[in-house]
Design a protein around this motif. Structure first.
Motif, PDB file in Angstrom:
ATOM      1  N   PRO A 168      44.366 -16.355   1.499  1.00 17.11           N
ATOM      2  CA  PRO A 168      43.076 -16.309   2.208  1.00 17.11           C
ATOM      3  C   PRO A 168      43.102 -17.114   3.505  1.00 17.11           C
ATOM      4  CG  PRO A 168      42.769 -16.842  -0.121  1.00 17.11           C
ATOM      5  CD  PRO A 168      44.244 -16.811   0.113  1.00 17.11           C
ATOM      6  N   GLN A 170      33.410 -14.817  -0.265  1.00 18.29           N
ATOM      7  CA  GLN A 170      34.181 -15.715  -1.135  1.00 18.29           C
ATOM      8  C   GLN A 170      35.409 -16.280  -0.431  1.00 18.29           C
ATOM      9  OE1 GLN A 170      35.108 -13.903  -4.902  1.00 18.29           O
ATOM     10  NE2 GLN A 170      36.366 -15.644  -5.581  1.00 18.29           N
ATOM     11  N   TYR A 171      36.061 -15.453   0.423  1.00 17.25           N
ATOM     12  CA  TYR A 171      37.325 -15.901   1.034  1.00 17.25           C
ATOM     13  C   TYR A 171      37.169 -16.218   2.528  1.00 17.25           C
ATOM     14  CZ  TYR A 171      39.099 -14.374  -3.415  1.00 17.25           C
ATOM     15  OH  TYR A 171      39.304 -14.235  -4.769  1.00 17.25           O
ATOM     16  N   LYS A 192      44.588 -18.325  10.395  1.00 19.69           N
ATOM     17  CA  LYS A 192      43.698 -17.309   9.829  1.00 19.69           C
ATOM     18  C   LYS A 192      43.512 -16.235  10.909  1.00 19.69           C
ATOM     19  CE  LYS A 192      39.515 -17.518   6.905  1.00 19.69           C
ATOM     20  NZ  LYS A 192      39.985 -16.867   5.695  1.00 19.69           N
ATOM     21  N   GLU A 238      40.229  -7.803  -2.235  1.00 21.71           N
ATOM     22  CA  GLU A 238      40.470  -9.145  -2.803  1.00 21.71           C
ATOM     23  C   GLU A 238      41.966  -9.323  -3.108  1.00 21.71           C
ATOM     24  OE1 GLU A 238      38.716 -10.047  -6.709  1.00 21.71           O
ATOM     25  OE2 GLU A 238      38.355 -12.071  -5.909  1.00 21.71           O
ATOM     26  N   ILE A 274      43.875  -9.906   0.062  1.00 24.81           N
ATOM     27  CA  ILE A 274      43.629 -11.250   0.619  1.00 24.81           C
ATOM     28  C   ILE A 274      44.436 -12.280  -0.175  1.00 24.81           C
ATOM     29  CG2 ILE A 274      41.869 -13.059   0.894  1.00 24.81           C
ATOM     30  CD1 ILE A 274      39.794 -10.811   1.417  1.00 24.81           C
ATOM     31  N   LEU A 275      44.445 -12.114  -1.504  1.00 20.80           N
ATOM     32  CA  LEU A 275      45.167 -13.080  -2.343  1.00 20.80           C
ATOM     33  C   LEU A 275      46.679 -12.979  -2.131  1.00 20.80           C
ATOM     34  CD1 LEU A 275      42.986 -12.907  -5.585  1.00 20.80           C
ATOM     35  CD2 LEU A 275      43.079 -14.763  -3.888  1.00 20.80           C
TER      36      LEU A 275
END
Ligand SMILES: Cc1ncc(COP(=O)(O)O)c(C=O)c1O
Length: 447
Positions: A212, A246-247, A139, A204, A207-208
């Motif tokens: 993530p 969320q992520y 990450k 989003e 990220i997808l």
């Protein structure tokens, strides 16, 4: 006889390499010799209003003896000491404690650098360290935005979203990705969704696309400064916060221009009631009187830094410089004592209203925009289509020269005039700024 401006420039071109070096761009250069308040004085004696507060930093104005005295006191007491683990100093401790009170409730730990680019690097590395300590070394990617400016050291440049900064220095550092800017004047949202939400949803989507589990950080200026004073729609940052939560992506706000009152609040992101996980600041923290910047991290990140068995191997010789921290403390006395956020809000309104009144109907002014005491005038060839002038026409450069002919020194982003004068600017000087911008546009494009 002191050297003339011509002599000085002859030596300058022989020996100096300038930031954004360009021989052609250095024609008609100034050699600044003095300054006071919001005024810069050139070696030939001409005076200019400092329309961008130096480089967005001299918020308290020029000639503040309090800041010179703070530097002098510290230089004669303890000019330098290491800030590395095992050493500290009085002003660094006091400044960190003060920033803990000034920033968001969850941000209580601070690291000091010499400027904005070093602060970007620090936050990239801290985000990587954080996820590595949590057992997620993959990450590590950073997402930022088109028109974002985060400095030009190699990784910071890779996060900066203005491609002209990359061209001659490719390849960029891998793992730095960009999404569109929430640029109200130019962003086109699909039907049925607000531009702010649509632009945030691009985060989003990115990220997808990347996964993530590979994305560490989203880096954004609350108002994009060097990219052309782009103020996001009100629903943009609240949605960004939701997506980051969320992520599990760290939201890092680059407050290098917007911090310390420029936008009418102490921090730019306060306008939208959103708290970041990491911040970075520089420039206005010392009003440019000493090169100082830094970062701040939330308690959850600080806990990982404290509990990590591996040393956070990140450092600068000038981290927590005692003179820089002393100047910052004296400068914060000015910022808070003279209520810069309120002054910026009020003077910004005067500037924006004045510019709109004079320019809103001009056939080549696409938009006049701003927040607090930062504003932009976007010049276009065609208001209907928003088409830009051909770059070969050099409209921006010509307007910039014309503004100087009218006694205003500032900067452009292409054909966008950027303005951010010192927060101590007077109402009369603001009128001069409005006159100079209006007259310069008139000189180049007709009234
Ligand atoms: C928002 C932002 N971040 C980072 C930087 C880079 O700062 P520095 O030039 O001190 O490296 C700047 C400089 O203009 C900036 O505006």
């Amino acid at each position: 006889m002191p050297p003339t401006k011509t002599d000085l420039l002859a030596s300058d071109v022989r020996h100096l390499i300038h930031p954004l070096h360009s021989k052609a761009g250095h024609q008609n250069a100034h050699v600044w010799v003095r300054s006071h308040g919001s005024t810069l004085v050139d070696a030939d004696g001409s005076e200019y209003i400092d329309g961008l507060s130096g480089l967005w930093n001299v918020v308290a104005g020029h000639g503040r003896t309090e800041l010179a005295e703070a530097a002098s006191r510290q230089m004669t007491t303890l000019p330098y000491c290491s800030g590395y683990t095992g050493s500290s100093n009085l002003h660094a401790i006091a400044l960190a404690e003060r920033l803990a009170q000034l920033t968001y409730p969850s941000i209580n730990r601070f690291f000091f650098t010499s400027g904005g680019g070093e602060s970007s690097e620090t936050n990239f590395k801290t985000a990587r360290y954080y996820f590595r300590q949590l057992g997620q070394p993959d990450k590590n990617k950073v997402i930022s935005r088109q028109w974002g400016y985060h400095g030009v050291t190699l990784a910071a440049m890779s996060a900066t979203g203005i491609s002209s900064y990359w061209t001659m220095f490719e390849p960029r550092v891998p793992g730095f990705l960009h999404i569109a800017s929430p640029y109200p004047y130019r962003y086109e949202a699909p039907d049925g969704i607000s531009p702010g939400i649509a632009a945030a949803n691009e985060l989003e989507q990115k990220i997808l696309e990347e996964g993530p589990e590979t994305v560490a950080m989203f880096l954004a200026e609350p108002v994009q400064g060097a990219g052309g004073v782009i103020v996001p729609p009100d629903d943009y940052f609240p949605r960004i916060r939701e997506i980051c939560d969320q992520y599990d992506v760290l939201l890092c706000t680059d407050e290098v221009i917007t911090g310390f009152g420029r936008t009418g609040r102490m921090w730019g992101l306060e306008h939208w009631g959103v708290e970041p996980d990491m911040i970075q600041y520089a420039k206005a923290i010392t009003s440019g009187y000493f090169p100082l910047g830094g970062t701040g991290v939330s308690d959850k990140i600080a806990d990982v830094l404290d509990s990590g068995e591996d040393v956070w191997m990140h450092a600068y010789t000038y981290s927590a410089h005692p003179v820089g921290c002393a100047v910052a403390m004296a400068n914060l006395d000015i910022i808070q004592g003279e209520d810069f956020p309120t002054q910026a809000a009020e003077k910004g309104r005067t500037l924006l209203d004045g510019l709109k009144q004079r320019l809103d109907n001009h056939p080549h002014v696409g938009e006049v925009r701003g927040l607090g005491l930062m504003a932009a005038v976007e010049i276009v060839e065609d208001r209907q289509t928003k088409a830009e002038f051909d770059a070969d026409e050099k409209v921006g450069a010509r307007i910039n020269q014309a503004m100087q002919n009218h006694g205003l020194f500032s900067r452009m982003r292409g054909d966008v005039i950027c303005l951010a004068p010192p927060i101590v600017i007077t109402d009369q000087e603001l009128e001069q700024v409005i006159d100079a911008v209006t007259n310069a546009i008139g000189d180049v494009l007709g009234a």
